[in-house]
Scaffold this motif. Structure first.
Motif, PDB file in Angstrom:
ATOM      1  N   TRP A  96       2.145  -2.706   2.282  1.00 39.21           N
ATOM      2  CA  TRP A  96       2.685  -1.430   1.803  1.00 39.21           C
ATOM      3  C   TRP A  96       3.797  -1.642   0.781  1.00 39.21           C
ATOM      4  CZ3 TRP A  96       7.584   0.563   1.897  1.00 39.21           C
ATOM      5  CH2 TRP A  96       8.512   0.023   2.805  1.00 39.21           C
ATOM      6  N   ARG A 115       6.401   4.252   1.764  1.00 37.81           N
ATOM      7  CA  ARG A 115       5.444   3.746   2.754  1.00 37.81           C
ATOM      8  C   ARG A 115       4.318   4.745   2.985  1.00 37.81           C
ATOM      9  NH1 ARG A 115       5.359   0.208   7.434  1.00 37.81           N
ATOM     10  NH2 ARG A 115       3.930   1.094   8.983  1.00 37.81           N
ATOM     11  N   ALA A 118       2.005   4.739   0.004  1.00 37.17           N
ATOM     12  CA  ALA A 118       1.213   3.510   0.060  1.00 37.17           C
ATOM     13  C   ALA A 118       0.096   3.630   1.085  1.00 37.17           C
ATOM     14  CB  ALA A 118       2.108   2.317   0.378  1.00 37.17           C
ATOM     15  N   ARG A 119       0.405   4.198   2.223  1.00 35.91           N
ATOM     16  CA  ARG A 119      -0.604   4.359   3.276  1.00 35.91           C
ATOM     17  C   ARG A 119      -1.761   5.227   2.790  1.00 35.91           C
ATOM     18  NH1 ARG A 119      -2.240   7.895   6.736  1.00 35.91           N
ATOM     19  NH2 ARG A 119      -0.687   9.444   6.088  1.00 35.91           N
ATOM     20  N   LEU A 122      -3.867   3.338   0.229  1.00 37.94           N
ATOM     21  CA  LEU A 122      -4.696   2.339   0.911  1.00 37.94           C
ATOM     22  C   LEU A 122      -5.916   2.982   1.554  1.00 37.94           C
ATOM     23  CD1 LEU A 122      -1.829   0.209   2.457  1.00 37.94           C
ATOM     24  CD2 LEU A 122      -3.566  -0.664   0.873  1.00 37.94           C
ATOM     25  N   GLU A 131      -1.200  -1.554   6.463  1.00 35.50           N
ATOM     26  CA  GLU A 131      -0.004  -1.549   5.622  1.00 35.50           C
ATOM     27  C   GLU A 131       1.059  -2.582   6.020  1.00 35.50           C
ATOM     28  OE1 GLU A 131       0.026   2.256   8.211  1.00 35.50           O
ATOM     29  OE2 GLU A 131      -1.394   1.140   6.964  1.00 35.50           O
ATOM     30  N   ASP A 132       1.075  -2.997   7.282  1.00 38.90           N
ATOM     31  CA  ASP A 132       2.087  -3.963   7.722  1.00 38.90           C
ATOM     32  C   ASP A 132       1.612  -5.415   7.656  1.00 38.90           C
ATOM     33  OD1 ASP A 132       4.197  -2.143   8.313  1.00 38.90           O
ATOM     34  OD2 ASP A 132       3.076  -1.508  10.098  1.00 38.90           O
TER      35      ASP A 132
END
Length: 261
Positions: A96, A115, A118-119, A122, A131-132
């Motif tokens: 992320w 975040r 980004a999630r 994705l 993401e992690d």
């Protein structure tokens, strides 16, 4: 949307672009084909303003970017997203954080919002719930998709793809090609891709332009390129060792693009 007019670029005695003329319409997916060392990546770097031409003009949405001061050019680049050939992820950042890198650099959004963006990006490229993870934990195809998520994170108007299927197996290559087609329609962006993978070119292109000896030799729809009477085009798209293109031929010599691109 994008216009290159008689663009020339040399590196010493190596004349890479010898008068490139190319028009890309808004919403179009243009694919530039050509052999290794012919200057395809150099064209992308001129479009995004990472290189300036020795002569010629580059217009993006009517703006002549080769004349912009560096500060204005940096701001202008926010209109672009780019998927690099090797994905170019930062190994020390999580997925992320990689996707949200541009948002962190160019916005004042808090980490929680970055975040979340980004999630969502994705998920758009079929990567839910990763993401992690760290880049080292990803396959080559996943890295490409993370790179694509990063390319669309700032909602660009133009996406540039540098050899998007290089190093991928045929199935994953098709996954990436499908994503490129979907992103073009879903996000209503203009795309320029460079490749020497003709299967990919035929699938994703609205039009294909062939770069040869520093100039655009021919432009047409996939069907027009497939049926081109030009012997240079035919040799390239069929992958024949016999024809006017000699083995190792570049612009100013073998591997000219690799030295400077």
């Amino acid at each position: 949307m994008i216009e290159l007019i008689d663009v020339k670029k040399s590196f010493g005695n190596n004349h890479v672009l010898r008068g490139v003329n190319l028009q890309v319409e808004a919403g179009e997916n243009m694919v530039v084909i050509g052999g290794s060392g012919t200057g395809k990546s150099v064209i992308l770097k001129h479009i995004i303003g990472l290189m300036r031409p020795d002569s010629g003009r580059i217009l993006i949405d009517g703006v002549e970017i080769e004349t912009l001061p560096e500060r204005d050019l940096s701001e202008f680049r926010k209109r672009f997203g780019m998927l690099f050939q090797g994905a170019a992820l930062f190994d020390s950042l999580s997925v992320w954080e990689n996707v949200g890198f541009g948002l962190r650099e160019h916005t004042s959004f808090p980490a929680e919002k970055i975040r979340e963006i980004a999630r969502k990006k994705l998920e758009m490229v079929g990567l839910k719930g990763i993401e992690d993870r760290m880049p080292a934990d990803l396959s080559g195809g996943m890295k490409k998709r993370v790179g694509l998520a990063r390319a669309i994170a700032m909602d660009p108007k133009i996406i540039l793809y540098d050899e998007p299927t290089t190093g991928l197996d045929p199935i994953m290559s098709d996954v990436i090609n499908e994503l490129i087609c979907r992103m073009n329609k879903q996000l209503q962006v203009t795309s320029v891709s460079i490749t020497h993978d003709m299967k990919s070119a035929y699938k994703i292109a609205d039009r294909i332009a062939m770069l040869y000896q520093g100039k655009i030799l021919e432009v047409g729809t996939p069907e027009e390129i497939r049926n081109s009477p030009n012997p240079v085009v035919q040799q390239f798209i069929t992958g024949s060792a016999v024809g006017p293109i000699t083995v190792g031929e570049g612009i100013g010599g073998p591997k000219s693009e690799d030295k400077e691109a």
